[in-house]
Design an enzyme around this catalytic site. Structure first.
Site, PDB file in Angstrom:
ATOM      1  N   MET A  81       1.134  -1.471  -0.054  1.00  0.00           N
ATOM      2  CA  MET A  81      -0.306  -0.494   0.073  1.00  0.00           C
ATOM      3  C   MET A  81       0.994   1.349   0.097  1.00  0.00           C
ATOM      4  SD  MET A  81      -2.632  -1.724   2.754  1.00  0.00           S
ATOM      5  CE  MET A  81      -4.190   0.798   2.748  1.00  0.00           C
ATOM      6  N   HIS A  82      -0.191   2.059  -0.100  1.00  0.00           N
ATOM      7  CA  HIS A  82       0.372   3.709   0.117  1.00  0.00           C
ATOM      8  C   HIS A  82       2.349   3.930  -0.647  1.00  0.00           C
ATOM      9  CE1 HIS A  82      -2.076   3.349   3.476  1.00  0.00           C
ATOM     10  NE2 HIS A  82      -1.017   2.305   3.884  1.00  0.00           N
ATOM     11  N   ASP A 240      -2.991  -4.975   0.250  1.00  0.00           N
ATOM     12  CA  ASP A 240      -2.225  -6.654   0.220  1.00  0.00           C
ATOM     13  C   ASP A 240      -3.086  -6.709   1.425  1.00  0.00           C
ATOM     14  OD1 ASP A 240      -1.282  -4.435   2.269  1.00  0.00           O
ATOM     15  OD2 ASP A 240       0.750  -5.187   1.351  1.00  0.00           O
TER      16      ASP A 240
END
Length: 499
Positions: A81-82, A240
């Site tokens: 992520m991110h 995820d």
């Protein structure tokens, strides 16, 4: 027999699963790629390495496949992520991706609060401003690399860029978008208000789709490189953690996931987004349709045991290290441990706090320290569960995954500390399986992800709480919660003495 592929794009490697219609993993390939750490707190990767290693992994998988490529009906993705991937007008990468574990953006987080306001940010995104999220990274590039920012026409997250390279189609799905700090969580649209306040062109934000949505087909170039058929349907996938939840069957109210790896995650299914956790836990869109999940994070979970083993028992395996834990009573003979070796996230977003052993005396043996570490990790995860319950969530079943499932005593410890039934699945594939399940659902194999989970996921063992131990652990958990308060100021003063 028909098949789907789940691609899990992690921080250190891409893991690719070939799954048949019975939910059996018939093939598994993993390919590593490096981190780029130019300075303390920086963590980057070259997006090209994700694509190259995924293509190599898919090629290996097809070479070992006994069927014909056309039998593989769909492919979907799970991703770290991110991470910020900036693309120019030709959709070429402008710089290395800045990853989730990059911590250079403290000033940008403060700027977001100063301009948007903490309360308003929580109202729109359901999440606080933390260094790991995407928006602070975007603001960092805008401030420190203005020439690159000026060339940027869109941004995506890691798995979205990989999917684009396989299909030529560019999208972002809701579960990953929820981790950017730019998504209006309730309305499921990009927040024009946040963009306007921070001077970000809303056109930088890509088109949003559902996780199970079909977004294209494999390109002829990728088909030639990998051996996949150009008929292979491609589905958006999920973050995820969202895919980990799907791959563990966290698809109805009351079900919760506890994942103990290097870090620890407690994730609970939410059928609506109307609860207010005041930013104490993360609140994201699920990969399942019309659903959400709340999530708490223990910054260092299994890493505490790895650290202890590396320092005090370097030659031993994990199994050897924990082999005597069952001979130590609840409470580790009066020894308490807080697992803050690298700071903490939930409920204390505190980079300065550090771990403590409380109550050491000369009678303690190494096995007492090992059990105390395991109890401390589980207490930290229980802080997230306590927040969920304080806000009206009913939690009765927790699926345990990761390193925490490799020891029977630890599974029972989880049941006793969490006061819930602990389930260990017979096959633990997590995010990669969740991605495969999204492809299976998208291909129409099942009418729902819940139906897919019922077919694909099997329970191996269950652990129920021991009432006597539950009461003891409630007392110890109260003591555990006092340690942070009592040591916070001491750790802040010790910061200047650290390397």
């Amino acid at each position: 027999m028909k098949y789907v592929i789940g691609v899990d794009l992690g921080t250190s490697a891409v893991k690719i699963l070939l799954v048949n219609q019975n939910g059996d993993v018939v093939q598994e390939v993993s390919k590593e790629y490096p981190l780029i750490q130019k300075k303390t707190g920086y963590s980057e990767q070259d997006p090209k390495s994700w694509v190259d290693q995924t293509v190599a992994g898919l090629s290996d998988l097809i070479r070992g496949f006994n069927g014909i490529p056309e039998d593989i009906e769909g492919i979907s993705f799970s991703g770290q992520m991110h991470g910020l991937v900036l693309l120019d007008e030709n959709r070429d990468v402008l710089r290395n991706a800045i990853l989730w574990n990059d911590t250079r953006t403290t000033a940008e987080c403060k700027h977001i609060y100063d301009v948007v306001g903490e309360e308003r940010l929580l109202a729109i995104t359901k999440n606080p401003a933390l260094e790991g999220f995407t928006l602070p990274k975007l603001l960092w590039v805008k401030k420190h690399e203005p020439d690159i920012y000026e060339k940027a026409k869109t941004f995506v997250l890691p798995k979205d860029y990989l999917r684009y390279q396989l299909t030529g189609e560019l999208h972002m799905e809701y579960s990953d978008a929820a981790g950017t700090l730019l998504l209006d969580n309730s309305e499921k649209v990009w927040s024009k208000e946040i963009c306007d306040l921070l001077g970000i062109d809303e056109n930088l934000c890509p088109t949003l789709v559902d996780s199970h949505e079909e977004v294209g087909r494999i390109t002829s170039e990728i088909a030639e490189l990998t051996g996949l058929a150009i008929s292979t349907r491609v589905f958006a996938g999920g973050a995820d953690n969202a895919c980990g939840a799907i791959g563990s069957g966290i698809l109805e109210d009351g079900k919760t996931l506890c994942s103990i790896g290097t870090s620890g995650v407690v994730l609970s299914y939410e059928s609506s987004n109307d609860k207010d956790f005041r930013g104490k836990v993360h609140y994201f869109n699920h990969g399942a349709p019309h659903a959400y999940y709340t999530m708490g994070v223990t910054l260092a979970a299994g890493y505490n045991l790895s650290w202890f083993r590396d320092v005090f028992a370097k030659a031993e395996s994990f199994e050897e290290l924990v082999s005597e834990v069952g001979t130590v009573p609840v409470g580790s003979n009066g020894l308490l441990f807080t697992p803050y070796v690298v700071g903490e996230r939930t409920p204390h977003a505190d980079a300065a706090i550090r771990a403590s052993f409380i109550g050491m005396d000369s009678s303690h043996e190494r096995k007492d320290f090992v059990r105390a570490i395991m109890e401390g990790i589980t207490f930290s995860l229980n802080e997230s569960i306590a927040i969920f319950r304080e806000n009206g969530k009913h939690i009765d079943t927790i699926v345990s995954t990761g390193g925490g499932t490799k020891n029977q005593e630890w599974l029972q410890m989880q049941a006793d500390i969490f006061d819930a039934r602990i389930v260990k699945l017979s096959s633990e594939q997590g995010p990669g399986m969740g991605a495969a399940m999204l492809a299976a659902y998208g291909c129409g194999w099942f009418d729902s992800l819940k139906e897919c989970a019922d077919e694909f996921l099997q329970v191996d063992k269950e652990f129920v709480p021991n009432a006597f131990n539950v009461e003891k652990y409630k007392e110890l958990f109260s003591l555990y919660q006092e340690v942070y308060v009592q040591t916070k100021e001491l750790n802040e003063k010790l910061t200047k003495y650290r390397k």
